[in-house]
Write an enzyme that holds these catalytic residues in place. Structure first.
Site, PDB file in Angstrom:
ATOM      1  N   SER A  45      16.218  -4.130  29.950  1.00 11.25           N
ATOM      2  CA  SER A  45      16.895  -3.032  29.283  1.00 11.25           C
ATOM      3  C   SER A  45      16.415  -3.024  27.844  1.00 11.25           C
ATOM      4  O   SER A  45      16.418  -4.068  27.181  1.00 11.25           O
ATOM      5  CB  SER A  45      18.406  -3.220  29.365  1.00 11.25           C
ATOM      6  OG  SER A  45      19.048  -2.005  29.053  1.00 11.25           O
ATOM      7  N   GLU A  46      15.996  -1.857  27.351  1.00  8.34           N
ATOM      8  CA  GLU A  46      15.265  -1.818  26.083  1.00  8.34           C
ATOM      9  C   GLU A  46      16.105  -2.193  24.870  1.00  8.34           C
ATOM     10  O   GLU A  46      15.565  -2.407  23.797  1.00  8.34           O
ATOM     11  CB  GLU A  46      14.593  -0.456  25.884  1.00  8.34           C
ATOM     12  CG  GLU A  46      15.522   0.735  25.776  1.00  8.34           C
ATOM     13  CD  GLU A  46      15.731   1.429  27.113  1.00  8.34           C
ATOM     14  OE1 GLU A  46      15.587   0.769  28.160  1.00  8.34           O
ATOM     15  OE2 GLU A  46      16.049   2.639  27.103  1.00  8.34           O
TER      16      GLU A  46
END
Lengths: 217, 232
Positions: A45-46
């Site tokens: 997840s960025e």
């Protein structure tokens, strides 16, 4: 015709053992629920986590542990946290193998638009521009048509672009398509959907060669 | 040990004036410098430029500053959770520069590292690249992006010591480390301020050299934006 979960189930088959995968918000998030047993993948997840797990049990949620959709999550054994700059080093540096994201429009040359409707909706691109410009392998998960029934698979995007010539594969509620030099190549039909129906719902160039098999879910 | 400790948020934000540029850490409402934002609201400084991945929600985070019309310009990647923001932007009351998230992070990191500009593929061929230099490297096109310049970087860490060393927790880390040392003055607010020697040097995420002022935040609400759970 597939529902959103059906699209996610079909895309889950594209996830291979050993992949690091970034899932966008919406339908892509559902893909995590359908990854087959016996395959080892890690979800990135960025906002800064690798090794995302399921949602926490009631009462266990932690404001400091969220995904890019700002949802409370858990981590799996072997997970790691990192800062935003390192997170995008993973993405730009092509260490993430597969990116799955939604779109408002896709063009038959691989252009994608998913961040802005001028004068109407301006939410921002978040990490989408970095993701599409960098990933080797991008799958778009979306409905074949918009709410007005118009095709989202076009000869050219009408909305401001997120990236150029970057989409490789599209999975919709009607079909699986690959972006080629000649346009959208039809690979599979959703259960109960005819080639004719897909042709009618696709505004961009559509390549149909031979018998088109039905998706196996 | 060079002591970076200040007594309060008021002392930490000394020198803040109208028209300044601030970097503020956080992703959504996760890891935002809550105490410093409250102080900026109290100070009533205006015409601010804020560099922050998001713009808070209507009644929390940077939304509080937006509500009081203290922000002139926002530089963010995603602002979808804030209706007041969208309203001010569509009415032209607020200047907005939307920047790809990885570019935003790297513009901070470049400022921290003394790199004036860098090339990224993000945004090539889109309106983000308009007016910017582009160049081909190894057959692929890139856009030149410049490092940010800011007066204050305001970050939030989990633990810190009096030397300014910082440790972050979970995904509250996000943009905070990249912003440390990326502005003229870096202010760090922490949940726990410990005496020097208590943090293991091996465990420090950001060395105190990047921090000028550190204080313990009095209160953390840590609001959750999307509470998602499963049944036991």
């Amino acid at each position: 015709m597939l529902d959103k979960d059906g699209i996610a189930r079909r895309i889950a088959k594209e996830v291979k053992d050993g992949y690091y995968v970034n899932l966008g918000i919406g339908i892509p998030t559902l893909v995590a629920n359908y990854v087959p047993d016996g395959i080892d993948v890690e979800f990135q997840s960025e906002n800064g986590v690798l090794g995302m797990g399921p949602f926490p049990y009631e009462g266990d949620e932690d404001a400091d542990i969220i995904n890019a959709g700002k949802q409370t999550i858990t981590t799996l054994p072997g997970a790691s946290f990192f800062d935003s700059s390192l997170s995008f080093a993973m993405i730009r540096g092509q260490h993430v193998h597969l990116t799955i994201l939604g779109a408002m429009e896709v063009a038959d040359n691989g252009d994608i638009a998913n961040w802005k409707i001028p004068g109407k909706m301006v939410k921002g691109m978040g990490g989408a521009m970095d993701l599409v410009a960098s990933a080797e392998n991008i799958i778009v998960a979306m409905m074949h048509t918009n709410k007005a029934g118009e095709s989202k698979l076009l000869s050219a995007c009408t909305l401001p672009l997120t990236g150029v010539g970057c989409v490789k594969k599209i999975v919709t509620n009607m079909a699986v398509l690959e972006v080629t030099d000649k346009g959208f190549k039809l690979l599979e039909r959703a259960p109960g959907v005819s080639v004719e129906e897909i042709k009618n719902a696709t505004a961009g160039r559509l390549v149909v060669e031979g018998d088109i098999p039905e998706m196996i879910l | 040990m060079i002591n970076k400790r200040v007594a309060s948020v008021t002392e930490a934000l000394q020198g803040v004036r109208d028209g300044m540029t601030f970097m503020l850490g956080g992703f959504g409402l996760c890891g935002i410098p809550e105490n410093s934002i409250a102080e900026l609201v109290r100070l009533g400084v205006k015409d601010l430029t804020c560099i922050s991945n998001n713009a808070g929600v209507d009644d929390f985070g940077l939304g509080l500053l937006l509500h009081k019309r203290q922000i002139r310009k926002m530089i963010s990647s995603y602002v979808g959770e804030n209706e007041e923001f969208e309203r001010q932007m569509l009415n032209g009351e607020l200047e907005v520069e939307l920047t790809p998230q990885g570019t935003l992070a790297e513009k901070c990191r470049a400022a921290q590292a003394g790199i004036p500009a860098f090339f990224t593929p993000a945004g090539y061929g889109t309106e983000v690249a308009e007016g910017k230099e582009t160049r081909e490297f190894n057959g692929k096109m890139y856009v030149m992006e410049e490092a940010f310049r800011a007066d204050y970087a305001i970050v939030k860490a989990w633990k810190g010591d009096e030397a300014g060393n910082l440790v972050f927790k979970g995904t509250a880390r996000n943009f905070n480390p990249c912003m440390c040392g990326a502005a003229a003055i870096t202010v760090a607010e922490v949940e726990e301020l410990v005496p020097v020697g208590e943090l293991e040097p091996d465990q420090v995420h950001i060395p105190g050299i990047f921090v000028q002022r550190i204080f313990r935040g009095e209160h953390y609400e840590k609001r959750i934006e999307q509470r998602t759970v499963r049944k036991r």
